[in-house]
Design a protein around this motif. Structure first.
Motif, PDB file in Angstrom:
ATOM      1  N   UNK A 158       0.842  -1.198   0.000  1.00 44.31           N
ATOM      2  CA  UNK A 158       0.000   0.000   0.000  1.00 44.31           C
ATOM      3  C   UNK A 158       0.875   1.244   0.000  1.00 44.31           C
ATOM      4  N   UNK A 159       0.554   2.174  -0.923  1.00 39.45           N
ATOM      5  CA  UNK A 159       1.312   3.437  -0.977  1.00 39.45           C
ATOM      6  C   UNK A 159       0.687   4.459  -0.045  1.00 39.45           C
ATOM      7  N   UNK A 160       1.509   5.208   0.606  1.00 39.34           N
ATOM      8  CA  UNK A 160       0.975   6.212   1.518  1.00 39.34           C
ATOM      9  C   UNK A 160       1.590   7.578   1.195  1.00 39.34           C
ATOM     10  N   UNK A 161       0.801   8.606   1.290  1.00 38.65           N
ATOM     11  CA  UNK A 161       1.288   9.949   1.003  1.00 38.65           C
ATOM     12  C   UNK A 161       0.572  10.954   1.907  1.00 38.65           C
ATOM     13  N   UNK A 162       1.017  12.212   1.872  1.00 36.55           N
ATOM     14  CA  UNK A 162       0.357  13.197   2.736  1.00 36.55           C
ATOM     15  C   UNK A 162      -1.038  13.547   2.208  1.00 36.55           C
ATOM     16  N   UNK A 163      -1.074  13.880   0.913  1.00 36.21           N
ATOM     17  CA  UNK A 163      -2.334  14.370   0.343  1.00 36.21           C
ATOM     18  C   UNK A 163      -2.638  13.636  -0.954  1.00 36.21           C
ATOM     19  N   UNK A 164      -3.875  13.215  -1.105  1.00 39.72           N
ATOM     20  CA  UNK A 164      -4.344  12.778  -2.424  1.00 39.72           C
ATOM     21  C   UNK A 164      -5.395  13.783  -2.862  1.00 39.72           C
ATOM     22  N   UNK A 165      -5.214  14.298  -4.077  1.00 40.42           N
ATOM     23  CA  UNK A 165      -6.215  15.192  -4.673  1.00 40.42           C
ATOM     24  C   UNK A 165      -6.886  14.401  -5.782  1.00 40.42           C
ATOM     25  N   UNK A 166      -8.219  14.300  -5.729  1.00 36.80           N
ATOM     26  CA  UNK A 166      -8.945  13.629  -6.814  1.00 36.80           C
ATOM     27  C   UNK A 166      -9.485  14.705  -7.745  1.00 36.80           C
ATOM     28  N   UNK A 167      -9.024  14.715  -8.995  1.00 42.05           N
ATOM     29  CA  UNK A 167      -9.494  15.682  -9.992  1.00 42.05           C
ATOM     30  C   UNK A 167      -8.393  16.647 -10.388  1.00 42.05           C
ATOM     31  N   UNK A 168      -7.849  16.448 -11.598  1.00 44.31           N
ATOM     32  CA  UNK A 168      -6.770  17.333 -12.081  1.00 44.31           C
ATOM     33  C   UNK A 168      -7.348  18.400 -13.001  1.00 44.31           C
ATOM     34  N   UNK A 169      -8.354  19.106 -12.482  1.00 42.10           N
ATOM     35  CA  UNK A 169      -8.881  20.277 -13.183  1.00 42.10           C
ATOM     36  C   UNK A 169      -8.275  21.525 -12.553  1.00 42.10           C
ATOM     37  N   UNK A 170      -8.931  22.647 -12.751  1.00 45.72           N
ATOM     38  CA  UNK A 170      -8.381  23.921 -12.284  1.00 45.72           C
ATOM     39  C   UNK A 170      -8.119  23.918 -10.773  1.00 45.72           C
ATOM     40  N   UNK A 171      -9.123  23.531  -9.993  1.00 48.12           N
ATOM     41  CA  UNK A 171      -8.996  23.599  -8.537  1.00 48.12           C
ATOM     42  C   UNK A 171      -7.993  22.563  -8.026  1.00 48.12           C
ATOM     43  N   UNK A 172      -8.039  21.358  -8.595  1.00 46.19           N
ATOM     44  CA  UNK A 172      -7.148  20.286  -8.141  1.00 46.19           C
ATOM     45  C   UNK A 172      -5.688  20.601  -8.441  1.00 46.19           C
ATOM     46  N   UNK A 173      -5.416  21.145  -9.629  1.00 46.73           N
ATOM     47  CA  UNK A 173      -4.034  21.483  -9.996  1.00 46.73           C
ATOM     48  C   UNK A 173      -3.497  22.576  -9.077  1.00 46.73           C
ATOM     49  N   UNK A 174      -4.329  23.607  -8.845  1.00 50.41           N
ATOM     50  CA  UNK A 174      -3.893  24.710  -7.964  1.00 50.41           C
ATOM     51  C   UNK A 174      -3.624  24.191  -6.548  1.00 50.41           C
ATOM     52  N   UNK A 175      -4.529  23.350  -6.065  1.00 52.41           N
ATOM     53  CA  UNK A 175      -4.380  22.827  -4.710  1.00 52.41           C
ATOM     54  C   UNK A 175      -3.114  21.973  -4.612  1.00 52.41           C
ATOM     55  N   UNK A 176      -2.928  21.100  -5.600  1.00 55.56           N
ATOM     56  CA  UNK A 176      -1.783  20.187  -5.563  1.00 55.56           C
ATOM     57  C   UNK A 176      -0.465  20.950  -5.582  1.00 55.56           C
ATOM     58  N   UNK A 177      -0.329  21.899  -6.491  1.00 55.91           N
ATOM     59  CA  UNK A 177       0.965  22.599  -6.619  1.00 55.91           C
ATOM     60  C   UNK A 177       1.243  23.474  -5.390  1.00 55.91           C
ATOM     61  N   UNK A 178       0.181  24.048  -4.813  1.00 56.68           N
ATOM     62  CA  UNK A 178       0.383  24.928  -3.650  1.00 56.68           C
ATOM     63  C   UNK A 178       0.753  24.107  -2.412  1.00 56.68           C
ATOM     64  N   UNK A 179       0.088  22.966  -2.249  1.00 59.91           N
ATOM     65  CA  UNK A 179       0.406  22.111  -1.099  1.00 59.91           C
ATOM     66  C   UNK A 179       1.817  21.540  -1.252  1.00 59.91           C
ATOM     67  N   UNK A 180       2.170  21.151  -2.474  1.00 57.96           N
ATOM     68  CA  UNK A 180       3.509  20.579  -2.697  1.00 57.96           C
ATOM     69  C   UNK A 180       4.579  21.643  -2.448  1.00 57.96           C
ATOM     70  N   UNK A 181       4.264  22.894  -2.789  1.00 60.23           N
ATOM     71  CA  UNK A 181       5.228  23.984  -2.542  1.00 60.23           C
ATOM     72  C   UNK A 181       5.451  24.183  -1.043  1.00 60.23           C
ATOM     73  N   UNK A 182       4.488  23.756  -0.226  1.00 58.27           N
ATOM     74  CA  UNK A 182       4.638  23.824   1.239  1.00 58.27           C
ATOM     75  C   UNK A 182       5.420  22.633   1.776  1.00 58.27           C
ATOM     76  N   UNK A 183       5.792  21.736   0.857  1.00 59.51           N
ATOM     77  CA  UNK A 183       6.578  20.585   1.289  1.00 59.51           C
ATOM     78  C   UNK A 183       5.751  19.329   1.522  1.00 59.51           C
ATOM     79  N   UNK A 184       4.464  19.376   1.174  1.00 55.92           N
ATOM     80  CA  UNK A 184       3.633  18.192   1.363  1.00 55.92           C
ATOM     81  C   UNK A 184       3.834  17.229   0.181  1.00 55.92           C
ATOM     82  N   UNK A 185       3.756  15.950   0.447  1.00 57.85           N
ATOM     83  CA  UNK A 185       3.824  14.958  -0.646  1.00 57.85           C
ATOM     84  C   UNK A 185       2.430  14.814  -1.227  1.00 57.85           C
ATOM     85  N   UNK A 186       2.317  15.139  -2.501  1.00 60.85           N
ATOM     86  CA  UNK A 186       0.974  15.205  -3.105  1.00 60.85           C
ATOM     87  C   UNK A 186       0.861  14.260  -4.291  1.00 60.85           C
ATOM     88  N   UNK A 187      -0.194  13.449  -4.268  1.00 62.13           N
ATOM     89  CA  UNK A 187      -0.526  12.608  -5.413  1.00 62.13           C
ATOM     90  C   UNK A 187      -1.833  13.140  -5.986  1.00 62.13           C
TER      91      UNK A 187
END
Ligand SMILES: Cc1cc2nc3c(=O)[nH]c(=O)nc-3n(C[C@H](O)[C@H](O)[C@H](O)COP(=O)(O)OP(=O)(O)OC[C@H]3O[C@@H](n4cnc5c(N)ncnc54)[C@H](O)[C@@H]3O)c2cc1C
Length: 392
Positions: free
Chosen positions: A1-30
């Motif tokens: 089983x893979x484990x990560x800090x954040x999983x974002x479901x949906x690579x649309x406008x909101x998901x992409x923004x959320x993923x890149x911003x959280x990753x910039x804070x140092x979170x591991x984002x899938x």
């Protein structure tokens, strides 16, 4: 089983923004999505030029059963923040009208900058990934997916609304919300053309392609912009705007002479140009074809001096307050947004986190927040995605 800090479901406008911003804070984002490509709506948006924000974004540009909800996120990630990002990536843009910012070139410039930020910040993006099951665990959430079992501390639902199923839209976000005890407010298509089935359909068909400046009103809201006649009914920016305020059975009022007091204008024409025919005068305001059709189908065209005050008042009423009841809308097939969605009264306006299930976040269109036409929906996607990313 893979484990990560954040999983974002949906690579649309909101998901992409959320993923890149959280990753910039140092979170591991899938970031996962069932579609074969990310950001399909971004690519389709703004006629291929993506109206990515609006200079005049205000909370009053959004519809929601809970109108205060959007204020906090919009204040913390503003149109100026997104413009700064666009400028950082040297994406050329311009204001088209009414504060609406569009790419000079292509929508792919916006998607490109989001994907580049995701890459630089280390977001792992996996397309063609479906989610079969989600369970709450002690440490967060466990997902059964086509990638296998995945675990995360925070789960961000960025699956959008129901508009345009061919671009990957599903009701999955609502299903997740219900599973974790959320209410989902009734959804309907917004920013969508009207269909007309009564005798007006013929007029619309004959005028198909004609666009005219008008003031369109329904249920105490009004928009002044162009309307467009189509083979199936009415479209154009003013119609799309008002469609979000319309419910089946409601009438819509259209003022085809928004710069004039219709009766005053007709009376003035009658006294100044008594021998001119009504259709000639209308031909100076509308296209010749439209003037002729209106004169044929709505009025008896004759020299202005021959109209009685009562007849003139009837013409003024028809032009200045054309009232019609649309048969319906084109529905999710072409709607730019979905009205309704996850009830924001059960979500934190600061963090976008569920008040029912800690660690679960909702961002973008899946929430009951819908913008007017003009770049506001993307601004909501950016702002809500950014807000969740500070806490997820
Ligand atoms: C034709 C069109 C033009 C538009 N033009 C503009 C414009 O110019 N300006 C503007 O502000 N707004 C515009 N909009 C509205 C804007 O596109 C949306 O409001 C915005 O994309 C919402 O962002 P989102 O991330 O919440 O959802 P979306 O962008 O819809 O992204 C949702 C993502 O979730 C994925 N997904 C859905 N279900 C699942 C599932 N079961 N499993 C995994 N992934 C899933 C989808 O594949 C998609 O990638 C337009 C909309 C349309 C349809």
């Amino acid at each position: 089983m893979r484990s990560t800090d954040i999983i974002v479901i949906g690579a649309g406008a909101a998901g992409l923004m959320c993923a890149m911003t959280a990753a910039a804070r140092g979170r591991r984002v899938l970031l996962i999505d069932h579609a074969n490509k990310p950001g399909k709506k971004i690519l389709m948006s703004g006629g291929g030029r993506c109206n990515f924000t609006n200079l005049y974004t205000e909370p009053s540009n959004f519809l929601s059963q809970n109108p205060h909800f959007c204020k906090s996120a919009l204040a913390r990630y503003t149109q100026w923040d997104f413009i700064e990002l666009v400028s950082k990536h040297a994406v050329p843009y311009h204001e088209k009208k009414l504060g609406q910012l569009f790419c000079d070139n292509k929508s792919s410039d916006i998607l490109g900058l989001l994907l580049s930020e995701c890459e630089q910040t280390g977001v792992e993006l996996r397309m063609d990934t479906s989610v079969q099951q989600i369970d709450k665990t002690e440490g967060g959430y466990q997902l059964q997916t086509s990638l296998g079992t995945l675990a995360c501390a925070s789960l961000v639902v960025a699956t959008g609304g129901l508009s345009i199923p061919t671009l990957g839209a599903t009701g999955f976000g609502y299903q997740i919300a219900r599973q974790f005890g959320h209410s989902v407010l009734p959804t309907r298509a917004g920013l969508v053309p009207f269909t007309i089935t009564d005798q007006l359909k013929e007029l619309c068909g004959e005028l198909s392609g004609t666009s005219v400046d008008a003031l369109v009103s329904c249920n105490d809201s009004s928009f002044r912009e162009n309307i467009l006649f189509t083979h199936r009914g009415l479209s154009g920016p003013a119609i799309l705007q008002i469609s979000s305020f319309w419910q089946p059975g409601d009438s819509v009022e259209i003022n085809l002479l928004p710069d004039h007091d219709a009766l005053g204008w007709l009376q003035q024409q009658q006294s100044e140009r008594p021998n001119s025919e009504l259709k000639t005068l209308l031909g100076e305001v509308f296209t010749k074809k439209m003037a002729n059709l209106l004169a044929e189908q709505w009025f008896v065209s004759k020299p202005m001096k021959q109209y009685t005050p009562g007849e003139l008042a009837a013409v003024a009423e028809q032009l200045g307050n054309w009232t019609l009841v649309p048969a319906g809308t084109e529905g999710y097939r072409t709607a730019e947004v979905t009205l309704g969605g996850v009830d924001t009264r059960e979500v934190s306006s600061k963090t976008m986190e569920s008040l029912k299930s800690p660690g679960l976040y909702f961002v973008g269109e899946v929430l009951d927040v819908s913008g007017h036409l003009g770049g506001f929906n993307f601004q909501w996607a950016w702002a809500s995605g950014y807000a969740a990313a500070q806490f997820a």
